[in-house]
Write a protein that holds these residues in place. Structure first.
Motif, PDB file in Angstrom:
ATOM      1  N   PRO A   1      -4.524   0.726  -9.317  1.00  0.00           N
ATOM      2  CA  PRO A   1      -5.263   1.336  -8.377  1.00  0.00           C
ATOM      3  C   PRO A   1      -5.937   0.243  -7.230  1.00  0.00           C
ATOM      4  O   PRO A   1      -6.355   0.770  -6.129  1.00  0.00           O
ATOM      5  CB  PRO A   1      -6.299   1.989  -9.198  1.00  0.00           C
ATOM      6  N   SER A   2      -6.204  -0.751  -7.603  1.00  0.00           N
ATOM      7  CA  SER A   2      -6.844  -1.687  -6.842  1.00  0.00           C
ATOM      8  C   SER A   2      -5.934  -2.230  -5.855  1.00  0.00           C
ATOM      9  O   SER A   2      -6.544  -2.912  -4.841  1.00  0.00           O
ATOM     10  CB  SER A   2      -7.698  -2.798  -7.743  1.00  0.00           C
TER      11      SER A   2
ATOM     12  N   PRO B   1      -2.216   4.332 -12.047  1.00  0.00           N
ATOM     13  CA  PRO B   1      -2.018   5.573 -11.552  1.00  0.00           C
ATOM     14  C   PRO B   1      -1.888   6.820 -12.544  1.00  0.00           C
ATOM     15  O   PRO B   1      -1.178   6.539 -13.468  1.00  0.00           O
ATOM     16  CB  PRO B   1      -0.837   5.604 -10.299  1.00  0.00           C
ATOM     17  N   LEU B   2      -2.563   7.945 -12.319  1.00  0.00           N
ATOM     18  CA  LEU B   2      -2.234   9.133 -12.958  1.00  0.00           C
ATOM     19  C   LEU B   2      -0.809   9.745 -12.603  1.00  0.00           C
ATOM     20  O   LEU B   2       0.011   9.991 -13.399  1.00  0.00           O
ATOM     21  CB  LEU B   2      -3.351  10.195 -13.148  1.00  0.00           C
TER      22      LEU B   2
ATOM     23  N   LEU C   1     -10.418  11.287 -10.562  1.00  0.00           N
ATOM     24  CA  LEU C   1      -9.738  11.937  -9.544  1.00  0.00           C
ATOM     25  C   LEU C   1      -9.735  11.612  -7.974  1.00  0.00           C
ATOM     26  O   LEU C   1      -8.974  11.533  -7.267  1.00  0.00           O
ATOM     27  CB  LEU C   1     -10.199  13.456  -9.722  1.00  0.00           C
ATOM     28  N   ARG C   2     -10.885  11.145  -7.417  1.00  0.00           N
ATOM     29  CA  ARG C   2     -11.181  10.629  -6.197  1.00  0.00           C
ATOM     30  C   ARG C   2     -10.206   9.730  -6.092  1.00  0.00           C
ATOM     31  O   ARG C   2      -9.479   9.295  -4.934  1.00  0.00           O
ATOM     32  CB  ARG C   2     -12.543  10.374  -5.834  1.00  0.00           C
ATOM     33  N   GLU C   3     -10.202   8.630  -6.813  1.00  0.00           N
ATOM     34  CA  GLU C   3      -9.281   7.510  -6.781  1.00  0.00           C
ATOM     35  C   GLU C   3      -7.954   7.909  -6.613  1.00  0.00           C
ATOM     36  O   GLU C   3      -7.005   7.250  -5.835  1.00  0.00           O
ATOM     37  CB  GLU C   3      -9.564   6.406  -8.099  1.00  0.00           C
ATOM     38  N   GLU C   4      -7.528   8.624  -7.506  1.00  0.00           N
ATOM     39  CA  GLU C   4      -6.023   9.216  -7.683  1.00  0.00           C
ATOM     40  C   GLU C   4      -5.752   9.949  -6.308  1.00  0.00           C
ATOM     41  O   GLU C   4      -4.687   9.488  -5.902  1.00  0.00           O
ATOM     42  CB  GLU C   4      -5.885  10.140  -8.804  1.00  0.00           C
ATOM     43  N   LEU C   5      -6.533  10.922  -5.773  1.00  0.00           N
ATOM     44  CA  LEU C   5      -6.497  11.563  -4.632  1.00  0.00           C
ATOM     45  C   LEU C   5      -6.208  10.581  -3.556  1.00  0.00           C
ATOM     46  O   LEU C   5      -5.093  10.920  -2.625  1.00  0.00           O
ATOM     47  CB  LEU C   5      -7.589  12.639  -4.543  1.00  0.00           C
ATOM     48  N   ALA C   6      -6.808   9.645  -3.329  1.00  0.00           N
ATOM     49  CA  ALA C   6      -6.831   8.629  -2.446  1.00  0.00           C
ATOM     50  C   ALA C   6      -5.383   7.952  -2.159  1.00  0.00           C
ATOM     51  O   ALA C   6      -4.865   7.911  -1.168  1.00  0.00           O
ATOM     52  CB  ALA C   6      -7.904   7.694  -2.373  1.00  0.00           C
TER      53      ALA C   6
END
Length: 522
Positions: free
Chosen positions: A129-130, A265-266, A320-325
């Motif tokens: 994610p980073s 990631p999800l 979820l915000r991290e994943e959406l981005a």
């Protein structure tokens, strides 16, 4: 089984359950320790709780694990449980040695089979994610776009691979090679049917929502049967699940053991692979924040990590915000948030109080409170994101083809909440008579695209093109071609082990939608 003086077999893993009973978290700790073991692995459970003497053997019978032996010395008990059957253990019986230190309950003997790095499907090479992604443009979604809601029936070999991977019998790389093949088949079937926007069929997921537990840190999938002791009347709950045609032994539920975080990631890896094999727009579905909070917040489990449901929800929103981005950067044309439990909030009465097992074990307050909570969580996730690439899906349950056990009622009680969610599209169940008339959706914001279900995935018969065209014509009359999206009422296989229909029927229904939609394109 009577206690013995000494175990004849050495455990591979040991942990101390202290004074916990089966209804107060012990079963969840057992699951946390037994899942990483291979079939035939031996788990020692130390306990000082007298009720475990009867409850643990019952759990073993229910879950298909074997209670090999147990000892009792004063108030201390030691239970030796085999994952599966002892006959599956490769090594011959050995004299017991001192158990591994309970201070490090996951420590393992050198001779024991190594546990997999993860006990649930994970990307073979997940992006962090980073990690900085170079955003890629998303393909535009045309007017009257035909799409599936999300899931596609998994081939039997894909389901077998999923179970083998979860149980540690299939390596991660081999699992993803298998899943890649299943995704290729699912997307090829959708393309052949003539859809305009594809999904990967959720082939890597055990279900539309609970899979997230296998991707988040400090969260784990647990069979629904393990959670029966947490309800007031386990026998009544089990009877209700059977009446609703819910396979409690096959369905898994997320359990939170610590603060949630997202180190991988999800579903962004799903979009990456799907985009590598198709030139069509790719839609991806995620469980919404209210759904996840409802499923993850359970008394005696999540309250050890979070002081309140709201505190858990804050972390759910964050991940979820991290994943959406990341999904937007990955080129997803549309990111769909699934919130079917909203229907349970307003439509579930005494008769159908368990109609969503994903929310049946969690706290639920008055409908007006729950709807406001759901709206706040969704808008917190969506805040600042490109509205036109986000969608919300609501239906009334999709675990069985039996319409009589599903919730019914039109969208009127939900419309004020739906209209206040800052989303760019609504994908709604509308083909079944249980959903009411499509005209009431005129109350939704004019800027939003409206997706209407024009085939019922629960009906084994493929609808006629004329019938579908009539529904499309009605939708165009109400919303215009530019705003209208076309899809089935819900996914074709919400739960991997319990698909609603076959791949052949699913392809036939999408093909019928595409052919009917072609009548309206100039």
């Amino acid at each position: 089984m009577d206690p013995i003086a000494r175990h004849a077999h050495a455990p591979d893993v040991s942990f101390d359950g202290g004074d916990l009973d089966c209804g107060n978290g012990l079963l969840l700790l057992i699951r946390k320790h037994i899942d990483p073991l291979p079939r035939g692995g031996l788990l020692e459970i130390l306990s000082r709780e007298i009720s475990v003497d009867e409850d643990l053997p019952a759990w073993c019978r229910l879950t298909g694990n074997e209670l090999v032996s147990w000892t009792k010395a004063g108030g201390q008990r030691s239970f030796l449980v085999c994952k599966g059957r002892l006959a599956e253990r490769a090594a011959a019986p050995v004299e017991a040695e001192p158990a591994p230190s309970v201070a490090a309950p996951m420590s393992r003997r050198p001779s024991a089979p190594a546990a997999p790095a993860s006990t649930a499907p994970a990307s073979a090479a997940p992006s962090s994610p980073s990690r900085e992604r170079q955003p890629v443009p998303a393909a535009p979604v045309p007017p009257l776009a035909v799409t599936g809601v999300g899931s596609w029936p998994r081939p039997r070999w894909m389901i077998d691979a999923m179970h083998a991977h979860v149980e540690g019998r299939l390596a991660e790389a081999a699992f993803h090679e298998t899943a890649d093949d299943a995704v290729r088949l699912a997307i090829a079937a959708q393309e052949k049917a003539g859809v305009d926007m594809v999904t990967d069929g959720e082939q890597r997921r055990d279900s539309y929502a609970s899979f997230v537990a296998s991707r988040l840190d400090n969260c784990q999938l647990i069979p629904l049967t393990d959670l029966l002791p947490l309800v007031d009347d386990p026998e009544e709950f089990a009877t209700e699940l059977r009446a609703l045609d819910i396979p409690a032994g096959d369905v898994r539920h997320p359990a939170v053991f610590g603060r949630l975080s997202r180190s991988r990631p999800l579903v962004a890896h799903e979009v990456d692979f799907a985009r590598s094999i198709t030139g069509r727009p790719v839609k991806v579905a995620l469980p919404g924040p209210y759904l996840l909070t409802r499923t993850m917040w359970m008394e005696c489990i999540s309250d050890r990590a979070y002081e309140s449901r709201e505190a858990l929800a804050a972390d759910v929103v964050r991940v979820l915000r991290e994943e959406l981005a990341e999904l937007l950067d990955a080129g997803a044309a549309l990111v769909q948030f699934d919130e079917p439990v909203l229907s349970e909030v307003v439509f579930a009465g005494a008769k159908n109080k368990r109609s969503f097992m994903c929310g049946a074990l969690s706290e639920s307050l008055a409908p007006e409170h729950e709807l406001a909570f759901a709206r706040e969580l969704l808008n917190a996730v969506l805040d600042g994101m490109p509205q036109e690439r986000t969608a919300l899906h609501v239906c009334r349950g999709n675990w069985t083809a039996d319409e009589s056990v599903a919730l019914s009622g039109d969208y009127v009680p939900l419309l004020p909440t739906l209209a206040q969610v800052r989303v760019g599209a609504y994908l709604l169940e509308m083909c079944t008579p249980r959903a009411g008339d499509v005209s009431i959706l005129k109350a939704l914001p004019d800027h939003a695209r409206i997706g209407i279900g024009v085939v019922n995935q629960k009906d084994p018969a493929v609808e006629s093109e004329d019938a579908i065209a009539a529904r499309i014509g009605r939708g165009i009359e109400l919303f215009g071609q530019e705003r209208l999206l076309l899809h089935p009422d819900c996914g074709f296989a919400t739960f991997a082990d319990n698909p609603i229909c076959s791949a052949q029927i699913a392809q036939g229904k999408l093909q019928a939608i595409a052919r009917a939609a072609a009548r309206f394109r100039g």
